[in-house]
Design a protein around this motif. Structure first.
Motif, PDB file in Angstrom:
ATOM      1  N   GLY A  65      28.119  14.615 103.392  1.00  0.00           N
ATOM      2  CA  GLY A  65      27.882  13.428 102.589  1.00  0.00           C
ATOM      3  C   GLY A  65      28.876  12.319 102.922  1.00  0.00           C
ATOM      4  O   GLY A  65      29.605  12.373 103.922  1.00  0.00           O
ATOM      5  N   LEU A  66      28.955  11.309 102.046  1.00  0.00           N
ATOM      6  CA  LEU A  66      29.857  10.183 102.226  1.00  0.00           C
ATOM      7  C   LEU A  66      30.569   9.919 100.903  1.00  0.00           C
ATOM      8  O   LEU A  66      29.966   9.467  99.932  1.00  0.00           O
ATOM      9  CB  LEU A  66      29.077   8.934 102.661  1.00  0.00           C
ATOM     10  CG  LEU A  66      29.892   7.642 102.823  1.00  0.00           C
ATOM     11  CD1 LEU A  66      31.030   7.837 103.813  1.00  0.00           C
ATOM     12  CD2 LEU A  66      29.005   6.490 103.230  1.00  0.00           C
ATOM     13  N   GLN A  67      31.864  10.266 100.881  1.00  0.00           N
ATOM     14  CA  GLN A  67      32.668  10.107  99.674  1.00  0.00           C
ATOM     15  C   GLN A  67      33.920   9.309 100.022  1.00  0.00           C
ATOM     16  O   GLN A  67      34.649   9.673 100.934  1.00  0.00           O
ATOM     17  CB  GLN A  67      33.072  11.475  99.109  1.00  0.00           C
ATOM     18  CG  GLN A  67      31.894  12.413  98.838  1.00  0.00           C
ATOM     19  CD  GLN A  67      32.356  13.796  98.419  1.00  0.00           C
ATOM     20  OE1 GLN A  67      32.734  14.024  97.275  1.00  0.00           O
ATOM     21  NE2 GLN A  67      32.325  14.729  99.349  1.00  0.00           N
ATOM     22  N   ILE A  68      34.152   8.237  99.267  1.00  0.00           N
ATOM     23  CA  ILE A  68      35.292   7.363  99.545  1.00  0.00           C
ATOM     24  C   ILE A  68      36.236   7.392  98.344  1.00  0.00           C
ATOM     25  O   ILE A  68      35.840   7.030  97.226  1.00  0.00           O
ATOM     26  CB  ILE A  68      34.830   5.926  99.826  1.00  0.00           C
ATOM     27  CG1 ILE A  68      33.893   5.910 101.039  1.00  0.00           C
ATOM     28  CG2 ILE A  68      36.032   5.012 100.065  1.00  0.00           C
ATOM     29  CD1 ILE A  68      33.334   4.542 101.351  1.00  0.00           C
ATOM     30  N   GLY A  69      37.456   7.823  98.576  1.00  0.00           N
ATOM     31  CA  GLY A  69      38.442   7.900  97.506  1.00  0.00           C
ATOM     32  C   GLY A  69      38.978   6.538  97.115  1.00  0.00           C
ATOM     33  O   GLY A  69      39.024   5.607  97.931  1.00  0.00           O
ATOM     34  N   LEU A  70      39.408   6.425  95.867  1.00  0.00           N
ATOM     35  CA  LEU A  70      39.890   5.150  95.335  1.00  0.00           C
ATOM     36  C   LEU A  70      41.400   5.119  95.115  1.00  0.00           C
ATOM     37  O   LEU A  70      41.910   4.234  94.442  1.00  0.00           O
ATOM     38  CB  LEU A  70      39.165   4.826  94.019  1.00  0.00           C
ATOM     39  CG  LEU A  70      37.645   4.677  94.124  1.00  0.00           C
ATOM     40  CD1 LEU A  70      37.047   4.328  92.775  1.00  0.00           C
ATOM     41  CD2 LEU A  70      37.278   3.625  95.163  1.00  0.00           C
ATOM     42  N   GLY A  71      42.107   6.109  95.655  1.00  0.00           N
ATOM     43  CA  GLY A  71      43.561   6.048  95.589  1.00  0.00           C
ATOM     44  C   GLY A  71      44.196   7.239  94.899  1.00  0.00           C
ATOM     45  O   GLY A  71      43.628   8.331  94.834  1.00  0.00           O
ATOM     46  N   VAL A  72      45.384   7.021  94.374  1.00  0.00           N
ATOM     47  CA  VAL A  72      46.206   8.083  93.800  1.00  0.00           C
ATOM     48  C   VAL A  72      46.832   7.576  92.510  1.00  0.00           C
ATOM     49  O   VAL A  72      46.947   6.363  92.299  1.00  0.00           O
ATOM     50  CB  VAL A  72      47.318   8.501  94.804  1.00  0.00           C
ATOM     51  CG1 VAL A  72      48.264   7.353  95.069  1.00  0.00           C
ATOM     52  CG2 VAL A  72      48.083   9.720  94.318  1.00  0.00           C
ATOM     53  N   ARG A  73      47.207   8.495  91.647  1.00  0.00           N
ATOM     54  CA  ARG A  73      47.963   8.123  90.459  1.00  0.00           C
ATOM     55  C   ARG A  73      48.968   9.222  90.155  1.00  0.00           C
ATOM     56  O   ARG A  73      48.804  10.380  90.545  1.00  0.00           O
ATOM     57  CB  ARG A  73      47.057   7.898  89.261  1.00  0.00           C
ATOM     58  CG  ARG A  73      46.454   9.161  88.680  1.00  0.00           C
ATOM     59  CD  ARG A  73      45.759   8.861  87.355  1.00  0.00           C
ATOM     60  NE  ARG A  73      45.139  10.059  86.803  1.00  0.00           N
ATOM     61  CZ  ARG A  73      44.548  10.092  85.614  1.00  0.00           C
ATOM     62  NH1 ARG A  73      44.495   9.000  84.870  1.00  0.00           N
ATOM     63  NH2 ARG A  73      44.009  11.208  85.173  1.00  0.00           N
ATOM     64  N   THR A  74      50.008   8.833  89.418  1.00  0.00           N
ATOM     65  CA  THR A  74      50.999   9.799  88.960  1.00  0.00           C
ATOM     66  C   THR A  74      50.496  10.418  87.670  1.00  0.00           C
ATOM     67  O   THR A  74      50.303   9.720  86.677  1.00  0.00           O
ATOM     68  CB  THR A  74      52.351   9.113  88.716  1.00  0.00           C
ATOM     69  OG1 THR A  74      52.739   8.399  89.884  1.00  0.00           O
ATOM     70  CG2 THR A  74      53.414  10.137  88.362  1.00  0.00           C
ATOM     71  N   VAL A  75      50.266  11.723  87.692  1.00  0.00           N
ATOM     72  CA  VAL A  75      49.691  12.380  86.519  1.00  0.00           C
ATOM     73  C   VAL A  75      50.761  12.980  85.611  1.00  0.00           C
ATOM     74  O   VAL A  75      50.522  13.213  84.430  1.00  0.00           O
ATOM     75  CB  VAL A  75      48.680  13.460  86.946  1.00  0.00           C
ATOM     76  CG1 VAL A  75      49.374  14.630  87.621  1.00  0.00           C
ATOM     77  CG2 VAL A  75      47.856  13.953  85.773  1.00  0.00           C
ATOM     78  N   GLY A  76      51.957  13.201  86.149  1.00  0.00           N
ATOM     79  CA  GLY A  76      52.996  13.773  85.299  1.00  0.00           C
ATOM     80  C   GLY A  76      54.254  14.086  86.090  1.00  0.00           C
ATOM     81  O   GLY A  76      54.318  13.911  87.307  1.00  0.00           O
ATOM     82  N   THR A  77      55.263  14.519  85.358  1.00  0.00           N
ATOM     83  CA  THR A  77      56.486  15.029  85.972  1.00  0.00           C
ATOM     84  C   THR A  77      56.691  16.461  85.485  1.00  0.00           C
ATOM     85  O   THR A  77      56.392  16.778  84.334  1.00  0.00           O
ATOM     86  CB  THR A  77      57.712  14.186  85.594  1.00  0.00           C
ATOM     87  OG1 THR A  77      57.817  14.095  84.169  1.00  0.00           O
ATOM     88  CG2 THR A  77      57.618  12.797  86.184  1.00  0.00           C
ATOM     89  N   GLN A  78      57.197  17.275  86.367  1.00  0.00           N
ATOM     90  CA  GLN A  78      57.413  18.688  86.046  1.00  0.00           C
ATOM     91  C   GLN A  78      58.898  18.990  86.085  1.00  0.00           C
ATOM     92  O   GLN A  78      59.568  18.764  87.095  1.00  0.00           O
ATOM     93  CB  GLN A  78      56.663  19.578  87.041  1.00  0.00           C
ATOM     94  CG  GLN A  78      56.778  21.069  86.742  1.00  0.00           C
ATOM     95  CD  GLN A  78      56.051  21.910  87.771  1.00  0.00           C
ATOM     96  OE1 GLN A  78      55.977  21.553  88.938  1.00  0.00           O
ATOM     97  NE2 GLN A  78      55.512  23.038  87.347  1.00  0.00           N
ATOM     98  N   LYS A  79      59.414  19.459  84.954  1.00  0.00           N
ATOM     99  CA  LYS A  79      60.825  19.839  84.868  1.00  0.00           C
ATOM    100  C   LYS A  79      60.998  21.239  85.460  1.00  0.00           C
ATOM    101  O   LYS A  79      60.320  22.182  85.070  1.00  0.00           O
ATOM    102  CB  LYS A  79      61.279  19.816  83.410  1.00  0.00           C
ATOM    103  CG  LYS A  79      62.748  20.099  83.189  1.00  0.00           C
ATOM    104  CD  LYS A  79      63.621  18.949  83.617  1.00  0.00           C
ATOM    105  CE  LYS A  79      63.517  17.760  82.694  1.00  0.00           C
ATOM    106  NZ  LYS A  79      64.510  16.698  83.062  1.00  0.00           N
ATOM    107  N   LEU A  80      61.906  21.356  86.416  1.00  0.00           N
ATOM    108  CA  LEU A  80      62.148  22.639  87.085  1.00  0.00           C
ATOM    109  C   LEU A  80      63.368  23.305  86.459  1.00  0.00           C
ATOM    110  O   LEU A  80      64.485  22.775  86.549  1.00  0.00           O
ATOM    111  CB  LEU A  80      62.364  22.435  88.586  1.00  0.00           C
ATOM    112  CG  LEU A  80      61.218  21.756  89.346  1.00  0.00           C
ATOM    113  CD1 LEU A  80      61.534  21.676  90.826  1.00  0.00           C
ATOM    114  CD2 LEU A  80      59.907  22.496  89.120  1.00  0.00           C
TER     115      LEU A  80
END
Length: 261
Positions: A65-80
């Motif tokens: 098929g043909l799928q075009i992504g629209l970018g990225v976002r920051t979804v969270g921070t993970q405390k280690l």
């Protein structure tokens, strides 16, 4: 607007956030009990212009098929919450948590917060407090004529006085553990508070129910590895530069089109 411009903008925004987190990690490289953060990214929605698996003929299907992504976002921070290095200080009021668990602290509003910072002190009432002056929970109050003060690995607090040179137990330090410590909310001042994601605390004596043991005269350093953070900073910088290059390239393409038409 050229689609690459908006996609590259999300990439630059994400890397800017990543750099802020890295800088906070580096700023706290010497903060006792500090736990580093990692940024979690996810890709944005896709424009599906040709559905994968769609029929192109009676016995033919689109393989991808043909799928075009629209970018990225920051979804969270993970405390280690990996352990930091233990440093022997020799100070009787320094306590390192060697394993899982948090010291409990009573805030001025009566709420309970949690910390890995074992730099303890005495206030004017001979009560054991944090560097910010918050009382431990359960409270610990030392006699006025105390000669020595010791904390066992199991959290039992013993003091010697002129009237009791053999030692008297005056309290029991406890640790709180969480099913999901990554779900705790950072408050600053080396403090965390409970959230729905972390679950309710399970309070135990040190060494019980999988909790840590306490080590008097030591501190747990930050778990930030400065070399790793510097490498991550260089990688973030390069990713930011590449996204900015996309914006420059898209601008040149639009400029070329406008000049030719």
């Amino acid at each position: 607007m050229h689609g690459a411009l908006s996609v590259a903008k999300t990439g630059m925004t994400a890397q800017d956030t990543n750099l802020k987190v890295i800088s906070n990690n580096l700023a706290n490289v010497s903060t006792v009990g500090f736990k580093k953060d990692n940024v979690v990214f996810e890709d944005l929605m896709y424009q599906v212009r040709r559905q994968p698996g769609a029929q192109t003929a009676e016995e033919a299907q689109l393989p991808s098929g043909l799928q075009i992504g629209l970018g990225v976002r920051t979804v969270g921070t993970q405390k280690l919450f990996s352990a930091g290095d233990m440093e022997v200080t020799g100070e009787p009021f320094d306590v390192a948590i060697n394993g899982r668990g948090f010291l409990q602290v009573t805030l001025p509003n009566g709420d309970t917060a949690y910390t890995r910072n074992g730099q303890l002190h005495l206030n004017s009432d001979n009560q054991v407090v944090t560097p910010e002056g918050y009382l431990l929970e359960p409270e610990l109050t030392l006699p006025n004529d105390v000669l020595s003060f010791s904390i066992g690995t199991d959290g039992i607090v013993t003091v010697t006085t002129p009237d009791s040179p053999q030692g008297t137990q005056i309290g029991q330090m406890q640790l709180a553990d969480f099913v999901n410590p990554q779900g705790l909310q950072s408050q600053g001042q080396n403090l965390y508070i409970e959230t729905a994601s972390s679950g309710a605390p399970v309070v135990s004596n040190p060494g019980e129910n999988g909790t840590a043991v306490l080590i008097q005269g030591s501190l747990e350093n930050s778990n930030v590895n400065s070399v790793e953070e510097l490498v991550d900073m260089i990688t973030t910088q390069r990713a930011y530069e590449m996204n900015s290059k996309v914006i420059s390239t898209a601008d040149e393409m639009l400029s070329y089109v406008s000049q030719q038409l």
